[in-house]
Enzyme design. Structure first.
Site, short mmCIF file in Angstrom:
data_model
loop_
_atom_site.label_atom_id
_atom_site.label_comp_id
_atom_site.label_asym_id
_atom_site.label_seq_id
_atom_site.Cartn_x
_atom_site.Cartn_y
_atom_site.Cartn_z
CD1 TRP A 197 61.71 60.51 76.41
CD2 TRP A 197 62.91 61.88 77.71
NE1 TRP A 197 62.66 59.75 77.05
CE2 TRP A 197 63.42 60.57 77.86
CE3 TRP A 197 63.51 62.92 78.43
CZ2 TRP A 197 64.49 60.27 78.69
CZ3 TRP A 197 64.57 62.61 79.27
CH2 TRP A 197 65.05 61.29 79.39
CG ASP A 365 70.73 50.38 73.13
OD1 ASP A 365 71.38 49.73 72.31
OD2 ASP A 365 70.59 51.62 73.08
CG ASP A 476 63.40 52.18 71.88
OD1 ASP A 476 62.61 53.13 71.73
OD2 ASP A 476 64.11 52.05 72.90
CG ASP A 546 62.57 56.19 78.30
OD1 ASP A 546 62.26 54.99 78.22
OD2 ASP A 546 63.21 56.78 77.41
C1 GLA Z 1 64.80 54.19 74.95
C2 GLA Z 1 63.84 53.29 75.67
C3 GLA Z 1 64.50 52.72 76.90
C4 GLA Z 1 65.73 51.96 76.51
C5 GLA Z 1 66.67 52.86 75.73
C6 GLA Z 1 67.84 52.08 75.18
O1 GLA Z 1 65.06 55.33 75.67
O2 GLA Z 1 62.66 53.97 76.00
O3 GLA Z 1 63.60 51.88 77.60
O4 GLA Z 1 65.37 50.84 75.75
O5 GLA Z 1 66.00 53.48 74.65
O6 GLA Z 1 68.72 52.88 74.46
#
Ligand code: GLA
Length: 722
Positions: A197, A365, A476, A546
């Site tokens: 990650w 989210d 997601d 992320d």
């Molecule tokens: C994941 C995605 C992020 C965001 C969060 C929301 O980590 O990669 O871009 O959308 O979820 O909870």
């Protein structure tokens, strides 16, 4: 003719513009691989698959025609004298698992057929030719069809296998890989993409040891940790020269890529569904299709291999109205607000975004159920009116009144234990009776192999997408699968669950896109945990990571570019609160090597930052075609000090070089060389300097300014004639 059958030598000859793939059928029906590499004309190449005789420990067929343990097999099977990694293992009803297939028939046709219910590359009749070979096992009654498609315009080969049970009894598939490829003795290295990650698709290149080397996922997703891609490169191959074979599996679940170098140095590469946690029961008359492997051979190094994948995936894998259309320039609120927003806050972000030239607001989210943090609400796809009065429609209408598009986040495959959905349907999760369910990000995984679960998800999403104008969905998937078992499957089919889950996911995606054909999907999985060709079939762009740190992104995007096109690489200029501080200019330059967009609370930008954003937006438009449809040349890999890349338009009339200084030192490279230009054309940079392509590529660009950490620059060239 790209595919020919040479009667006399029983040879199958497959070709692309610059490559050839050749195998033959022996007297006793074995399919033996002869050649894969640079183009050669149709001819008898059987002599190239001959291997030296061996002692009694290396068996051969009873008629001594084939040395089964050393011969290059077109599709290797288990338990009949070939001890290397095998592509196929079937356990028949009497319990034994030795498998042996022999040629029966073949057919050749124009174009390419779909793989039922699975994503795959596609081609019109004049874009490809396909060969189907049927080989059967007289003992198990398995009828195996090997599919090979060669593309007229690309040096790519797509392969998959189908196994059909023609016996009266059921049989169990224990391993059924998509492809087996034999590469003769050489100084081969393996290139692969490992990660984690926030560290996805990190490129590694290593010598191949004798024995088995394995890259795989058992996580229920292609994963952050290994990507379903490997390349076998000649030790001396570079970005621009040398032999490279790429293999990429069009699959989003558990995969396995194995290489085995035998004692002679010959190499076998197999790729397909990971046999661990897999099995498939075939009743009489049923068949099973593997996913597809796309292989690319290049004798122009890794760079040429990547460019072939990029073009093929852009044109013959991605689908729908967005595949080559200009994507809306988006702003996403996630890193700007996290769960803490209301309608006005989002609207104000859109207002400023619109002012600086952004085209779509994506609400991430937190808009549904009791979702005020990541511990509750997942699964309850009903808008939270406390945050968003008037629902999604009211917000989306306001955004559209500004002249912007609107996008929304979903995580359909998951449920929080603290949710109405879980309270109503605890049995809808993947779980093993009597065993505690593992938890990840406070959520469980829904059993997508179940039609009732998929129906619920489809209806919930469809309702929201019909109630408001929503042009984009971010899909997601924020944890991996554990306790893979389904309440609905009988005991003897529980081993099918991981693959059935993936097929269920494809079914849901397909249904949603059929009902909303204009929707732009962006794939996501805690960043880039499911960045694979199968997801590209549904979502032409995928959130890459992320990690939005511009410097970390260099190696993430470098690895991703090995096989995935720039148009698929979700990349945003983001706030620096969780990353090192880097100049806006560099964040924009790095994000430009992808879909480009913004992920921050844009209302908090300084006046100066807003002005620079306007300038970057203008650059995005200026370079859009060049970057999205151009050829990528990786000039300097992100080696810790610097990184550079070049895009060249297909007609070689313009080019853009980007250089990022990772660590500024006195010794920072001052000369950066273009690649891919026409040596005889003359190009001008924006200061008016004119040189031939030959000079720009050999002498390069000379920068005298001292560069500091994380600074970057671009050089744009335009042709001014020959
Ligand atoms: C994941 C995605 C992020 C965001 C969060 C929301 O980590 O990669 O871009 O959308 O979820 O909870």
């Amino acid at each position: 003719m790209p595919i020919q059958y040479l009667e006399e030598s029983k040879t199958f000859y497959l070709s692309t513009p610059n490559t050839a793939y050749v195998f033959h059928v022996t007297e006793n029906g074995y399919l033996i691989h002869d050649y894969y590499g640079a183009w050669v004309p149709p001819c008898d190449l059987r002599a190239y698959s001959a291997r030296t005789g061996k002692a009694s420990f290396a068996p051969s067929t009873a008629d001594l025609l084939v040395q089964t343990d050393t011969a290059p097999m077109e599709y290797s099977t288990n338990g009949v004298g070939d001890y290397r990694v095998s592509a196929l293992q079937i356990r028949e009803y009497r319990g034994n698992a030795s498998t042996d297939i022999r040629y029966q028939s073949h057919r050749i046709y124009d174009g390419k057929r779909e793989i039922p219910h699975q994503p795959a590359t596609y081609a019109a009749e004049d874009e490809a030719q396909t060969l189907e070979i049927v080989a059967t096992d007289k003992v198990t009654g398995a009828r195996v069809t090997l599919f090979y498609t060669v593309f007229t315009n690309y040096d790519a080969l797509a392969r998959h296998a189908r196994v059909e049970n023609t016996a009266a009894h059921p049989m169990d598939l224990e391993r059924v890989y998509s492809s087996c490829c034999e590469i003769p003795f050489g100084d081969w290295q393996i290139c692969h993409l490992y990660g984690d990650w926030t560290k996805e698709r990190t490129f590694e290149r290593k010598d191949l040891p004798f024995g088995i080397t394995s890259m795989e996922s058992k996580r229920g997703a292609s994963s952050h940790y290994h990507n379903p891609f490997v390349a076998i490169a000649d030790k001396n191959a570079t970005e621009d020269t040398g032999a490279v074979y790429g293999f990429n599996l069009v699959y989003s679940g558990n995969f396995s890529a194995q290489t085995e170098k035998n004692s002679d140095g010959d190499l076998r590469v197999i790729m397909g569904i990971n046999p661990t946690d897999f099995g498939w029961k075939l009743e009489s008359g049923e068949f099973f299709d593997t996913p597809e492997v796309v292989s690319v051979y290049s004798d122009g190094g890794l760079g040429e291999m990547s460019r072939t994948y990029h073009k093929l995936y852009r044109n013959n894998l991605c689908r729908g109205p967005w595949k080559n259309a200009k994507r809306p320039l988006l702003v996403n609120n996630w890193k700007g607000t996290y769960f803490n927003f209301d309608q006005d806050k989002i609207y104000n972000i859109a207002l400023v975004a619109h002012e600086v030239g952004l085209e779509m607001l994506v609400l991430d989210d937190g808009w549904f159920g009791a979702r005020n943090n990541d511990k509750a609400g997942l699964g309850d796809w009903v808008v939270n009116e406390k945050k968003l009065k008037g629902g999604i429609k009211a917000l989306s209408d306001r955004i559209h009144d500004l002249g912007m598009k609107f996008g929304l986040w979903f995580e359909p495959e998951m449920v929080n234990p603290d949710s109405d959905l879980y309270r109503a349907h605890p049995d809808w999760c993947l779980q093993v009776e009597g065993r505690e369910m593992s938890i990840g990000r406070t959520q469980y995984v829904l059993d997508l192999s179940r039609k009732d679960v998929r129906d619920y998800l489809f209806d919930a999403m469809d309702k929201i997408l019909r109630e408001a104008r929503i042009e984009y969905v971010k899909w997601d998937f924020n944890r991996n699968i554990t306790e893979p078992a389904s309440a609905l499957l009988p005991a003897e089919r529980q081993k099918e669950i991981s693959h059935r889950y993936v097929l269920g996911l494809y079914d849901l995606l397909e249904r949603l896109l059929k009902a909303h054909p204009d929707l732009l999907l962006e794939g996501c999985s805690g960043g880039g945990g499911r960045f694979d060709p199968a997801m590209l079939y549904y979502s032409p762009q995928i959130w890459t990571s992320d990690n939005t740190d511009a410097i970390d992104r260099l190696s993430i995007q470098y690895g991703t570019s090995m096989c995935y096109p720039t148009s698929s690489v979700g990349s945003h200029v983001a706030t620096c609160h969780s990353t090192r501080i880097t100049p806006m200019e560099t964040r924009a330059n790095v994000a430009l090597a992808g879909t480009f967009g913004y992920e921050l609370d844009i209302t908090k930008m300084t006046e100066e930052e807003r002005e620079s954003t306007k300038a970057h937006v203008a650059e995005y438009h200026k370079y859009y075609d060049l970057i999205h449809f151009g050829d990528l040349y990786r000039v300097v890999p992100p080696d810790g000090k610097e990184c550079a890349w070049v895009y060249v338009s297909p007609d070689k009339s313009e080019a853009l070089l980007t250089f990022v200084c990772i660590r500024g030192r006195k010794t920072t490279r001052r000369t950066v060389k273009f690649r891919g230009l026409d040596p005889d054309k003359y190009y001008a940079d924006e200061s008016g300097t004119v040189q031939s392509g030959r000079v720009w590529m050999n002498a390069g660009v000379n920068r005298t300014a001292v560069m500091r950490d994380s600074e970057s620059f671009k050089v744009y060239l335009k042709e001014i004639g020959k």
